[in-house]
Design an enzyme around this catalytic site. Structure first.
Site, mmCIF file in Angstrom:
data_model
loop_
_atom_site.group_PDB
_atom_site.id
_atom_site.type_symbol
_atom_site.label_atom_id
_atom_site.label_comp_id
_atom_site.label_asym_id
_atom_site.label_seq_id
_atom_site.Cartn_x
_atom_site.Cartn_y
_atom_site.Cartn_z
ATOM 1 C CG PHE A 12 -20.112 21.520 -8.441
ATOM 2 C CD1 PHE A 12 -21.213 21.299 -7.619
ATOM 3 C CD2 PHE A 12 -18.989 22.146 -7.896
ATOM 4 C CE1 PHE A 12 -21.207 21.709 -6.284
ATOM 5 C CE2 PHE A 12 -18.975 22.553 -6.571
ATOM 6 C CZ PHE A 12 -20.085 22.345 -5.762
ATOM 7 C CB THR A 130 -10.033 29.570 -9.277
ATOM 8 O OG1 THR A 130 -9.390 28.957 -8.169
ATOM 9 C CG2 THR A 130 -8.994 29.732 -10.370
ATOM 10 C CG ASP A 131 -8.947 30.268 -3.946
ATOM 11 O OD1 ASP A 131 -8.856 29.366 -4.809
ATOM 12 O OD2 ASP A 131 -9.157 30.026 -2.741
ATOM 13 C CD GLU A 132 -6.986 25.857 -7.359
ATOM 14 O OE1 GLU A 132 -6.050 25.357 -7.998
ATOM 15 O OE2 GLU A 132 -7.974 25.215 -6.981
ATOM 16 C CE1 TYR A 156 -9.357 25.393 -13.174
ATOM 17 C CE2 TYR A 156 -8.349 25.691 -11.002
ATOM 18 C CZ TYR A 156 -9.431 25.855 -11.860
ATOM 19 O OH TYR A 156 -10.574 26.488 -11.420
ATOM 20 C CE LYS A 160 -11.111 29.632 -14.176
ATOM 21 N NZ LYS A 160 -12.428 29.465 -14.894
HETATM 22 P P1 NAD Z 1 -17.170 21.340 -13.586
HETATM 23 O O1 NAD Z 1 -15.960 20.658 -14.131
HETATM 24 O O2 NAD Z 1 -18.101 20.631 -12.673
HETATM 25 O O3 NAD Z 1 -18.062 21.879 -14.805
HETATM 26 C C1 NAD Z 1 -17.514 22.438 -15.959
HETATM 27 C C2 NAD Z 1 -18.582 22.381 -17.046
HETATM 28 O O4 NAD Z 1 -18.045 22.981 -18.228
HETATM 29 C C3 NAD Z 1 -18.993 20.955 -17.410
HETATM 30 O O5 NAD Z 1 -20.392 20.841 -17.441
HETATM 31 C C4 NAD Z 1 -18.385 20.750 -18.780
HETATM 32 O O6 NAD Z 1 -19.145 19.850 -19.600
HETATM 33 C C5 NAD Z 1 -18.393 22.166 -19.320
HETATM 34 N N1 NAD Z 1 -17.417 22.360 -20.399
HETATM 35 C C6 NAD Z 1 -16.112 21.974 -20.389
HETATM 36 N N2 NAD Z 1 -15.527 22.304 -21.559
HETATM 37 C C7 NAD Z 1 -16.490 22.923 -22.304
HETATM 38 C C8 NAD Z 1 -16.508 23.488 -23.602
HETATM 39 N N3 NAD Z 1 -15.417 23.481 -24.373
HETATM 40 N N4 NAD Z 1 -17.654 24.042 -24.053
HETATM 41 C C9 NAD Z 1 -18.773 24.037 -23.297
HETATM 42 N N5 NAD Z 1 -18.814 23.507 -22.056
HETATM 43 C C10 NAD Z 1 -17.700 22.962 -21.567
HETATM 44 O O7 NAD Z 1 -16.601 22.667 -12.936
HETATM 45 P P2 NAD Z 1 -17.152 23.549 -11.741
HETATM 46 O O8 NAD Z 1 -16.565 23.054 -10.490
HETATM 47 O O9 NAD Z 1 -18.629 23.674 -11.866
HETATM 48 O O10 NAD Z 1 -16.454 24.928 -12.093
HETATM 49 C C11 NAD Z 1 -17.130 25.945 -12.832
HETATM 50 C C12 NAD Z 1 -16.226 27.164 -12.937
HETATM 51 O O11 NAD Z 1 -15.890 27.612 -11.633
HETATM 52 C C13 NAD Z 1 -14.897 26.900 -13.653
HETATM 53 O O12 NAD Z 1 -14.622 28.007 -14.468
HETATM 54 C C14 NAD Z 1 -13.884 26.786 -12.526
HETATM 55 O O13 NAD Z 1 -12.601 27.197 -12.948
HETATM 56 C C15 NAD Z 1 -14.487 27.751 -11.514
HETATM 57 N N6 NAD Z 1 -14.129 27.453 -10.110
HETATM 58 C C16 NAD Z 1 -14.476 26.245 -9.551
HETATM 59 C C17 NAD Z 1 -14.174 26.012 -8.215
HETATM 60 C C18 NAD Z 1 -14.565 24.730 -7.534
HETATM 61 O O14 NAD Z 1 -14.222 24.525 -6.362
HETATM 62 N N7 NAD Z 1 -15.287 23.819 -8.168
HETATM 63 C C19 NAD Z 1 -13.494 26.973 -7.460
HETATM 64 C C20 NAD Z 1 -13.141 28.173 -8.069
HETATM 65 C C21 NAD Z 1 -13.484 28.414 -9.393
HETATM 66 P P1 TYD Z 2 -9.477 19.500 -4.859
HETATM 67 O O1 TYD Z 2 -10.860 19.160 -4.422
HETATM 68 O O2 TYD Z 2 -8.902 18.745 -6.015
HETATM 69 O O3 TYD Z 2 -9.443 21.070 -5.123
HETATM 70 P P2 TYD Z 2 -8.175 22.057 -5.431
HETATM 71 O O4 TYD Z 2 -7.042 21.248 -5.891
HETATM 72 O O5 TYD Z 2 -8.750 22.909 -6.523
HETATM 73 O O6 TYD Z 2 -7.930 22.800 -4.158
HETATM 74 O O7 TYD Z 2 -8.488 19.288 -3.641
HETATM 75 C C1 TYD Z 2 -8.677 19.956 -2.415
HETATM 76 C C2 TYD Z 2 -7.496 19.631 -1.523
HETATM 77 O O8 TYD Z 2 -7.532 18.225 -1.229
HETATM 78 C C3 TYD Z 2 -6.154 19.871 -2.189
HETATM 79 O O9 TYD Z 2 -5.221 20.313 -1.199
HETATM 80 C C4 TYD Z 2 -5.736 18.502 -2.696
HETATM 81 C C5 TYD Z 2 -6.335 17.579 -1.656
HETATM 82 N N1 TYD Z 2 -6.730 16.250 -2.158
HETATM 83 C C6 TYD Z 2 -6.283 15.094 -1.493
HETATM 84 O O10 TYD Z 2 -5.556 15.163 -0.491
HETATM 85 N N2 TYD Z 2 -6.664 13.875 -1.984
HETATM 86 C C7 TYD Z 2 -7.441 13.750 -3.087
HETATM 87 O O11 TYD Z 2 -7.729 12.585 -3.501
HETATM 88 C C8 TYD Z 2 -7.907 14.933 -3.745
HETATM 89 C C9 TYD Z 2 -8.769 14.841 -4.970
HETATM 90 C C10 TYD Z 2 -7.520 16.167 -3.234
#
Ligand code: NAD
Ligand code: TYD
Length: 349
Positions: A12, A130-132, A156, A160
């Protein structure tokens, strides 16, 4: 910054960043290393601007031989590291792949960078976190800043945390030029529909229940993915080595407020006989569910002049419209990735 290794660039945020950077910088080339796990797809990389400056390699960040070869062959000077197992619910059902990819994968990349750049070539390793990592807040706690102690509570976020610590350790021990961003919940185009916002949009338009964990009063800070890409770009350009920057969208809706907002956008864009909010269904809470995240972005605002451009209202409307306009993408993504099996496993009561 000329030859950039983006890891996880078929996921993503990574695919949004590849698109952003190709458009923004005319003289860079991107090597995109992604294993194409369930959330990664070449469907996310169609119609890139200037695709001849993008080389896709399907492979594992844990494969030291492959990563070392890519560093040498492409003379990589910058790594932007997104690849990860990224979904909290999946980490609750199966933590081991999170430790493997997020900890071992990050260490493998750090080692490859250390070896490649020890011969005098300048480099920059940027780690996406991440902020988590900061844990959970109660209603009156101040927002997370860059000095907030780490206190992870899910497999998770614990994985991280480990990767963030390793990245910093390579800076202090080996002088590896690193930066880190800790961002809040992203949303926008190309997000795999296991995360809250796309899951709710797709369930709603398919007339399915909208699952809210527990009371739905948990709070997240929502960051539009294009704002996140701009923040990463500014850190790559002007960030100080060894530094961390928090990135967030500057909003604090509860999950219930957010889901109701998505429903009312859909009520306007694709009206049905009953309002979409009638599909809301409270289900069993997530184990160890963090109550509230909030993020203080004053450092990146002051040091790098970044500010989110999207309001949550504008960003949500654009995102809902994107999913409505891209149902062919949704179908392809869901068919390939055994999505139904995940839903059955996670949402069985
Ligand atoms: P995502 O799950 O959509 O994408 C992760 C990608 O990594 C995928 O394309 C997957 O195929 C690839 N991948 C997984 N394992 C792999 C491996 N061993 N080798 C090579 N590629 C691999 O995740 P995202 O939401 O795009 O998140 C990207 C980064 O941002 C992550 O590090 C996540 O921790 C961080 N992040 C995401 C969010 C969010 O809200 N989505 C928030 C804070 C931080
Ligand atoms: P999510 O998108 O999984 O992100 P994160 O857990 O990394 O914050 O979830 C966002 C918020 O929504 C979190 O408080 C969990 C809640 N949630 C639901 O209530 N129902 C759902 O089906 C999902 C996937 C998340």
């Amino acid at each position: 910054m000329k030859k950039i290794l983006v890891t996880g660039g078929a996921g993503f945020i990574g695919s949004n960043f590849v698109r952003y950077l190709l458009k923004k910088e005319a003289n860079i080339e991107i090597v995109n290393l992604d294993i194409l796990a369930y959330a990664g797809s070449l469907e996310n990389l169609k119609n890139l601007p200037d695709p001849e400056r993008h080389y896709f390699i399907q492979g594992d960040i844990c494969d030291a031989e492959l990563v070392g070869r890519l560093m040498r062959e492409y003379k990589i000077d910058t790594i932007v590291h997104f690849a990860a197992e990224s979904h909290v619910d999946r980490s609750i059902l199966g933590p081991v792949p999170f430790v493997h990819t997020n900890v071992m994968g990050t260490t493998t990349l750090l080692e490859a960078a250390r070896q490649a750049w020890s011969q005098g070539q300048n480099g920059h390793f940027h780690h996406i976190s991440t902020d988590e990592v900061f844990g959970t807040l109660s209603a009156d706690d101040p927002a997370f800043n860059e000095s907030t102690p780490y206190s992870p509570r899910s497999p998770y976020s614990a994985s991280k945390v480990s990767s963030d610590h390793l990245v910093r350790a390579y800076f202090h021990t080996y002088d590896l030029p690193i930066t880190i961003t800790n961002c809040s919940n992203n949303y926008g185009a190309y997000q795999f529909p296991e995360k809250l916002i796309p899951l709710i949009i797709l369930n709603a338009i398919n007339g399915k229940a909208l699952p809210i964990y527990g009371d739905g009063l948990q709070i997240r800070d929502w960051l539009h993915v294009e704002d996140h890409c701009e923040a990463i770009y500014l850190v790559l350009k002007d960030g100080e080595m060894g530094e961390t920057y928090n990135v967030g969208g500057g909003n604090q809706p509860t999950n219930l407020v957010l889901v109701n907002e998505i429903c009312s956008i859909l009520d306007t864009l694709q009206p049905t006989a009953v309002p979409y909010s009638s599909l809301i269904s409270h289900i069993r809470d997530r184990l160890g569910h963090d109550r509230r995240y909030a993020i203080d972005t004053s450092k990146i605002e002051k040091k790098l002049g970044w500010k989110p451009r999207y309001t949550i209202a504008d960003g949500l409307e654009k995102t809902v419209q994107w999913y409505l306009d891209n149902m062919d993408w949704v179908e392809k993504i869901l068919k390939k990735k055994n999505y139904q099996a995940w839903l059955d496993k996670n949402y069985q009561q």
